[in-house]
Design an enzyme around this catalytic site. Structure first.
Site, PDB file in Angstrom:
ATOM      1  N   SER A 218      43.583  43.686  41.725  1.00 25.82           N
ATOM      2  CA  SER A 218      42.384  44.086  42.472  1.00 25.82           C
ATOM      3  C   SER A 218      42.028  45.537  42.194  1.00 25.82           C
ATOM      4  CB  SER A 218      42.607  43.882  43.974  1.00 25.82           C
ATOM      5  OG  SER A 218      42.784  42.524  44.292  1.00 25.82           O
TER       6      SER A 218
ATOM      7  N   ARG B 248      41.092  52.289  48.487  1.00 31.13           N
ATOM      8  CA  ARG B 248      41.682  51.450  49.531  1.00 31.13           C
ATOM      9  C   ARG B 248      40.586  50.870  50.431  1.00 31.13           C
ATOM     10  NH1 ARG B 248      46.291  48.884  49.575  1.00 31.13           N
ATOM     11  NH2 ARG B 248      47.096  50.686  48.445  1.00 31.13           N
TER      12      ARG B 248
ATOM     13  N   HIS C 215      38.892  48.167  48.411  1.00 29.09           N
ATOM     14  CA  HIS C 215      39.801  47.020  48.321  1.00 29.09           C
ATOM     15  C   HIS C 215      39.751  46.188  49.595  1.00 29.09           C
ATOM     16  CE1 HIS C 215      43.875  45.132  48.717  1.00 29.09           C
ATOM     17  NE2 HIS C 215      43.609  44.789  47.475  1.00 29.09           N
TER      18      HIS C 215
END
Length: 211
Positions: free
Chosen positions: A17, A40, A43
């Site tokens: 990812s 982050r 994601h």
């Protein structure tokens, strides 16, 4: 159709990812710790707007990581944010996660005073010992109350993560926090959420634990 789907091992999913995020993100002004936080958030949400709307006050990410290394606690405004934070990693740094939303006395006090439970939760967090990081992912009233507490000198957080989502007083509450001298990480605009608050906390925790 099913046979066309590649089976990816669980331990490879996050790595893959992040590689996809890197390829789509391309060149960016973000570097180091700030970039890891941006990634982050992307994601968690699959929303690349966070590469544009995240605001970091000067050295705020490093200041927050240093506080976590000293055992700072994290206070959140929702159980969802609290549940998404890696408590095991945080505990290794000496910290804990607190959310007071479900406390019956918080609900009673909020009703009696005519304020939101989130506001009362910030006051409860203020009373905890040691260094504190406030992570707000849902309630702009929590950020507004934090702004008042900071302004009156009743609390001096190590950092504030201000990412409430929505339409009413959301942008205004974020702007208030950005005006303070407190280190802050803010998702400008209407976007945010408890998942984004947890994602930012985890990025900071991982940086502090050397993951």
């Amino acid at each position: 159709m099913l046979e066309e789907i590649e089976i990816v091992k669980p331990e490879e999913i996050e790595k893959r990812s992040m590689e996809i995020i890197d390829s789509i993100l391309g060149e960016t002004a973000w570097t180091g710790l700030e970039l890891s936080i941006v990634k982050r958030c992307i994601h968690t949400s699959a929303d690349f707007d966070y590469a544009k709307n995240l605001y970091f006050s000067e050295n705020s990410a490093k200041i927050a990581v240093d506080a976590l290394k000293r055992g700072a606690s994290i206070i959140t405004d929702t159980k969802m944010a609290a549940s998404g934070i890696n408590k095991k990693k945080l505990a290794q740094l000496g910290g804990s996660v607190y959310c007071f939303m479900d406390d019956s006395d918080v609900a009673r006090e909020a009703k009696a005073r005519g304020v939101t439970r989130s506001s009362v939760c910030m006051e409860r967090g203020m009373a905890l010992p040691g260094e504190k990081i406030f992570a707000v992912g849902n309630a702009p009233t929590a950020l507004i109350r934090l702004y008042e507490l900071i302004g009156s000198g009743k609390v001096s957080p190590a950092a504030v993560i201000g990412v409430p989502v929505g339409f009413v007083n959301v942008e205004e509450s974020k702007q208030l926090i950005m005006k303070t001298a407190v280190p802050c990480i803010v998702a400008q605009g209407r976007k945010g959420g408890s998942n984004i608050a947890a994602a930012i906390c985890n990025a900071l925790i991982y940086a502090g634990s050397g993951r």
